[in-house]
Design a protein around this motif. Structure first.
Motif, PDB file in Angstrom:
ATOM      1  N   UNK A   7      36.291  50.826  57.856  1.00 17.69           N
ATOM      2  CA  UNK A   7      35.705  51.232  56.792  1.00 17.69           C
ATOM      3  C   UNK A   7      35.913  50.746  55.508  1.00 17.69           C
ATOM      4  N   UNK A   8      35.062  51.156  54.442  1.00 18.19           N
ATOM      5  CA  UNK A   8      35.200  50.468  53.036  1.00 18.19           C
ATOM      6  C   UNK A   8      36.149  51.281  52.115  1.00 18.19           C
ATOM      7  N   UNK A   9      37.181  50.562  51.750  1.00 20.08           N
ATOM      8  CA  UNK A   9      38.272  51.183  50.805  1.00 20.08           C
ATOM      9  C   UNK A   9      37.656  51.138  49.532  1.00 20.08           C
ATOM     10  N   UNK A  10      38.505  51.749  48.836  1.00 17.37           N
ATOM     11  CA  UNK A  10      38.163  51.869  47.322  1.00 17.37           C
ATOM     12  C   UNK A  10      38.502  50.589  46.567  1.00 17.37           C
ATOM     13  N   UNK A  11      37.465  50.115  45.885  1.00 16.21           N
ATOM     14  CA  UNK A  11      37.756  48.742  45.171  1.00 16.21           C
ATOM     15  C   UNK A  11      37.440  47.555  46.012  1.00 16.21           C
ATOM     16  N   UNK A  12      36.982  47.695  47.046  1.00 15.72           N
ATOM     17  CA  UNK A  12      36.597  46.482  47.878  1.00 15.72           C
ATOM     18  C   UNK A  12      35.526  45.588  47.303  1.00 15.72           C
ATOM     19  N   UNK A  13      36.028  44.224  47.345  1.00 15.19           N
ATOM     20  CA  UNK A  13      35.027  43.190  46.815  1.00 15.19           C
ATOM     21  C   UNK A  13      33.678  43.091  47.347  1.00 15.19           C
ATOM     22  N   UNK A  14      32.855  42.814  46.806  1.00 17.72           N
ATOM     23  CA  UNK A  14      31.390  42.774  47.509  1.00 17.72           C
ATOM     24  C   UNK A  14      31.311  41.812  48.501  1.00 17.72           C
ATOM     25  N   UNK A  15      31.931  40.618  48.345  1.00 16.60           N
ATOM     26  CA  UNK A  15      31.838  39.414  49.267  1.00 16.60           C
ATOM     27  C   UNK A  15      32.595  39.862  50.360  1.00 16.60           C
ATOM     28  N   UNK A  16      33.222  40.709  50.563  1.00 17.36           N
ATOM     29  CA  UNK A  16      34.269  40.619  51.636  1.00 17.36           C
ATOM     30  C   UNK A  16      33.668  40.591  52.976  1.00 17.36           C
TER      31      UNK A  16
END
Length: 493
Positions: free
Chosen positions: A409-418
């Motif tokens: 899942x997407x965590x808070x502050x995840x970089x856009x290019x991850x």
């Protein structure tokens, strides 16, 4: 590709060099796939059908990975993935499901506030066992949708990310008319609980920036009535899968990949497709030599891994209403409950209790019997005439050493290019699994698509690289092999 025998000292020159020469001059490049979940099997299927030499190494004693259809109840029960998210022809799994003649039980259409269920066939109860009026459930559901809609404004106003729960709190501070009290507040917590189940994480861990950016296929959500096992078996047909092979190291030398398993055996190939769960990569349970580049490591560490567990109960008789889901509301989302009624979908007298996030991890601290007893306490409050289960099954995805979680899942502050970095290959290492899916993380079709994409990229890479090697004279090829042989043998130490 199995080099266990050829690496013994007696036949090193006769076995290893001869086999390597044969492989390097054959028209069949070799690939090792790590993981026999649906992503690994999809990759292996593509490569096998393209006449590549393929070996799949799987740490478990079964196929499927986080898909696990259990038959101990005398019928199929999916203890892992169980829904097809997006019942439409655009779903990449649709052709295979159609070909196998599998049945889907649709539990929702598009845009359900409960994601995988509509508010059409359900019964909610409070912690004392009293039924919650359906009008209240519907009204709170509409309020919840308004709250979620207003979190978009919060997102637009803030450059930095925050959790979904924090955004909901800000919305309720600004719009006190949306606040709920008493039983309605507990129903709202149940809605939040269902949202947390979708992400397998608590609302204070989910990224506001990313939570609604997933591309959800049309057609709603369908339960796999016969389970996902037939899909797994179809993909694995005629594939060389080695079970009980826990990979501990992946190394690269002279454009060859050496994969080492727990008991020390080595497998060598031209490339590797890595499909292990993101929880395994995050825990560094596989050693890479040389180490993966920093951009890849930071992508792995920057993704969240959630947890959802199931407690399946089989009964002799049906004592519950003929609805798709039974819910328990409570003052906190943590204490809310959810039962999937398999009897309505499949005809078997089975209830499946599902728990996500921190509560899923806490359930794993209990014995299986204690977990089943806990669930029965809830059922008996709602249905005083409830009988004891004749069998029960309990999943442990969070502590399972082969998964360490259920999906990403997407965590808070995840970089856009991850995600771009996650799916990007590193030389002849290719990455697949649900976590690296283009737009469908956490889903079976996302994992399948990621496996297909990794296989196609691997195939293209090897045909380009090995195609140019055909022009090299045999003598130089022999020299390269001789230079590469001994370092590979040392890597076993």
């Amino acid at each position: 590709m199995d080099t266990d025998d050829s690496f013994s000292s007696d036949n090193l020159l006769d076995g290893t060099i001869a086999s390597l020469i044969e492989r390097r001059n054959s028209s069949h490049p070799s690939v090792i796939v790590i993981g026999a979940g649906i992503s690994g099997l999809a990759a292996a299927r593509i490569l096998h059908d393209a006449s590549f030499e393929v070996v799949v190494l799987e740490s478990r004693d079964r196929l499927g990975g986080r898909i696990h259809t259990d038959y101990s109840f005398g019928c199929p029960v999916d203890m892992g993935a169980s829904w097809l998210h997006g019942v439409c022809n655009e779903n990449p799994l649709a052709p295979l499901i159609r070909c196998l003649g599998l049945t889907l039980y649709r539990t929702s259409g598009d845009n359900s506030v409960l994601y995988d269920h509509d508010l059409e066939s359900y019964a909610l109860f409070d912690k004392h066992g009293h039924k919650v009026p359906q009008q209240m459930v519907a009204e709170v559901g509409e309020t919840f949708e308004k709250i979620l809609k207003k979190t978009e404004q919060v997102r637009d106003e803030h450059t930095s990310d925050m959790s979904v729960l924090q955004a909901i709190s800000l919305v309720l501070d600004r719009h006190p008319e949306l606040r709920q009290g008493g039983l309605a507040y507990e129903v709202l917590q149940w809605y939040i609980c269902r949202m947390e189940a979708w992400f397998a994480a608590d609302a204070d861990m989910i990224s506001l920036k990313c939570w609604d950016q997933e591309h959800v296929l049309t057609g709603g959500h369908g339960l796999m009535v016969q389970g996902y096992d037939p899909v797994i078996k179809a993909l694995a047909k005629d594939i060389d899968v080695r079970l009980n092979q826990r990979v501990t190291k992946v190394s690269n030398l002279c454009n060859k990949v050496t994969v080492t398993v727990e008991e020390g055996r080595n497998f060598i190939a031209d490339a590797v497709v890595i499909t292990v769960p993101i929880g395994i990569l995050k825990a560094n349970l596989i050693q890479f030599e040389p180490k993966l580049p920093e951009w890849k490591l930071s992508a792995i560490s920057g993704l969240g891994v959630g947890n959802e567990n199931k407690i399946a109960l089989r009964f002799d008789t049906v004592f519950w209403p003929n609805v798709e889901l039974i819910g328990v509301v409570a003052p906190t989302s943590y204490a809310c409950g959810y039962f999937l009624n398999l009897h309505k979908a499949t005809g078997y007298p089975i209830l499946v209790y599902m728990a996500a996030g921190r509560f899923a991890y806490d359930l794993e601290k209990l014995s299986d019997k204690s977990a089943a007893d806990f669930v029965m306490l809830q059922l008996k409050k709602m249905f005083p005439d409830a009988t004891e289960p004749v069998q029960y099954l309990v999943s442990h995805w969070g502590t399972d050493p082969n998964s360490l979680g259920c999906y990403s899942y997407d965590i808070v502050g995840m970089p856009e290019d991850l995600y771009e970095r996650l799916r990007a290959p590193v030389g002849n290492y290719f990455f697949a699994g649900e976590a690296v899916s283009m737009d469908h993380q956490g889903s079976v079709h996302g994992a399948y698509s990621a496996g297909v994409m990794a296989a196609e990229n691997c195939q293209r890479y090897l045909l380009e690289r090995l195609g140019s090697l055909e022009k090299i004279q045999m003598v130089s090829l022999r020299s390269e092999i001789l230079e590469a042989t001994f370092p590979l043998r040392i890597s076993r130490m």
